[in-house]
Design a protein around this motif. Structure first.
Motif, PDB file in Angstrom:
ATOM      1  N   MET A   3     -36.196  54.655  44.819  1.00  0.00           N
ATOM      2  CA  MET A   3     -35.714  55.698  43.940  1.00  0.00           C
ATOM      3  C   MET A   3     -36.816  56.914  44.114  1.00  0.00           C
ATOM      4  SD  MET A   3     -33.740  53.385  40.992  1.00  0.00           S
ATOM      5  CE  MET A   3     -33.598  54.994  39.817  1.00  0.00           C
ATOM      6  N   ASP A   7     -36.692  58.674  47.398  1.00  0.00           N
ATOM      7  CA  ASP A   7     -35.603  59.477  47.238  1.00  0.00           C
ATOM      8  C   ASP A   7     -35.956  60.873  46.316  1.00  0.00           C
ATOM      9  OD1 ASP A   7     -32.904  60.229  47.834  1.00  0.00           O
ATOM     10  OD2 ASP A   7     -32.527  59.681  45.893  1.00  0.00           O
ATOM     11  N   LEU A   8     -36.471  60.615  45.266  1.00  0.00           N
ATOM     12  CA  LEU A   8     -36.718  61.669  44.567  1.00  0.00           C
ATOM     13  C   LEU A   8     -37.981  62.587  45.018  1.00  0.00           C
ATOM     14  CD1 LEU A   8     -36.701  63.477  41.689  1.00  0.00           C
ATOM     15  CD2 LEU A   8     -38.452  61.979  40.913  1.00  0.00           C
ATOM     16  N   ASP A   9     -38.886  61.983  45.583  1.00  0.00           N
ATOM     17  CA  ASP A   9     -39.753  62.879  46.386  1.00  0.00           C
ATOM     18  C   ASP A   9     -39.360  63.631  47.588  1.00  0.00           C
ATOM     19  OD1 ASP A   9     -41.936  61.973  44.762  1.00  0.00           O
ATOM     20  OD2 ASP A   9     -42.736  60.312  46.202  1.00  0.00           O
ATOM     21  N   TRP A  24     -36.236  64.691  47.667  1.00  0.00           N
ATOM     22  CA  TRP A  24     -35.352  65.799  46.985  1.00  0.00           C
ATOM     23  C   TRP A  24     -36.358  66.955  46.699  1.00  0.00           C
ATOM     24  CZ3 TRP A  24     -30.678  67.494  45.275  1.00  0.00           C
ATOM     25  CH2 TRP A  24     -30.801  68.341  44.345  1.00  0.00           C
ATOM     26  N   LEU A  25     -37.447  66.555  46.230  1.00  0.00           N
ATOM     27  CA  LEU A  25     -38.397  67.707  45.550  1.00  0.00           C
ATOM     28  C   LEU A  25     -38.897  68.308  46.839  1.00  0.00           C
ATOM     29  CD1 LEU A  25     -40.118  65.886  42.760  1.00  0.00           C
ATOM     30  CD2 LEU A  25     -38.486  67.435  42.411  1.00  0.00           C
ATOM     31  N   VAL A  60     -36.297  67.952  38.741  1.00  0.00           N
ATOM     32  CA  VAL A  60     -36.012  66.363  38.534  1.00  0.00           C
ATOM     33  C   VAL A  60     -34.773  66.060  37.573  1.00  0.00           C
ATOM     34  CG1 VAL A  60     -36.995  64.483  37.422  1.00  0.00           C
ATOM     35  CG2 VAL A  60     -38.599  65.775  38.538  1.00  0.00           C
ATOM     36  N   ALA A 110     -31.822  66.500  40.052  1.00  0.00           N
ATOM     37  CA  ALA A 110     -31.761  65.191  40.853  1.00  0.00           C
ATOM     38  C   ALA A 110     -31.088  63.958  40.269  1.00  0.00           C
ATOM     39  CB  ALA A 110     -33.191  64.885  41.248  1.00  0.00           C
ATOM     40  N   ALA A 111     -31.567  63.907  38.728  1.00  0.00           N
ATOM     41  CA  ALA A 111     -30.937  62.727  38.038  1.00  0.00           C
ATOM     42  C   ALA A 111     -29.314  63.006  37.950  1.00  0.00           C
ATOM     43  CB  ALA A 111     -31.352  62.784  36.683  1.00  0.00           C
ATOM     44  N   ARG A 155     -27.408  63.899  40.439  1.00  0.00           N
ATOM     45  CA  ARG A 155     -26.295  63.986  41.657  1.00  0.00           C
ATOM     46  C   ARG A 155     -25.489  62.822  41.711  1.00  0.00           C
ATOM     47  NH1 ARG A 155     -31.476  63.120  45.442  1.00  0.00           N
ATOM     48  NH2 ARG A 155     -32.338  62.030  43.749  1.00  0.00           N
TER      49      ARG A 155
END
Length: 194
Positions: free
Chosen positions: A138, A141-143, A145-146, A168, A171-172, A174
């Motif tokens: 996770m 995946d966030l990294d 996205w950023l 962030v 992203a939550a 999505r």
């Protein structure tokens, strides 16, 4: 003066994952029976909102090391599967662990709660396809996205922090429905306001 501590770390992704850790702070060993009860009402939003009586049938079954919670109404079928990384006695109501802790010892297990993929039915081997994301995955995946998001450069740190927090938060939100072909879209307020 507790001689034991229980630590629970949770992550929600494509399912639910919990790391359960028990610490023994005592000078003596201890044997514990740890019980986790599990159930699901499979209530949909309209049943909850309008306080409707639940229709359909439920089934709970221990299937080897897995606890299956199942619901069926006509052709609509959903299953939730609960597993543990540590050996457990699985029955229709949950999981029971026998834990032996040495002085200042530690015991831990990972619990996975996943749903079968839509349309797979109760007899399918679907949970492997829907396993929840590990916290490390996770974070990666966030990294990712950023890294592809537009960048903001300025001299005022509060604005930079606000912008990053906004990314962030987006992203939550999505949501990747099966019909989207692996793509996601921001979604909140399911189902009316999405």
């Amino acid at each position: 003066d507790s001689k034991l501590s229980v630590i629970r770390r949770r992550a929600v992704g494509n399912g639910f994952r919990e790391e359960l850790t028990i610490l023994n702070h005592d000078e003596a060993p201890v044997t514990l029976k740890v019980r986790l009860d599990a159930a699901s009402d499979f209530a949909d939003l309209f049943e909850v909102k309008d306080a409707l009586k639940k229709k359909g049938t439920y089934r709970e079954r221990a299937k080897g090391k897995e606890l299956w919670l199942e619901y069926q109404r006509d052709t609509f079928v959903r299953s939730t599967v609960i597993t543990s990384s540590a050996p457990a006695k699985v029955d229709k109501g949950g999981l029971t662990f026998t834990v032996k802790l040495e002085p200042h010892g530690e015991w831990s297990t990972d619990l996975e709660v996943v749903t079968t993929a839509v349309g797979m039915g109760t007899g399918a081997q679907g949970p492997a396809l829907a396993r929840s994301k590990r916290p490390q995955t996770m974070a990666v995946d966030l990294d990712r996205w950023l890294a592809v998001a537009p960048r903001l450069e300025c001299d005022w740190d509060p604005l930079k922090a606000t912008y990053k927090r906004s990314l962030v938060d987006l992203a939550a939100l999505r949501f990747a429905p099966p019909v989207a072909g692996g793509h996601s879209l921001p979604a909140a307020g399911l189902p009316w306001f999405m």
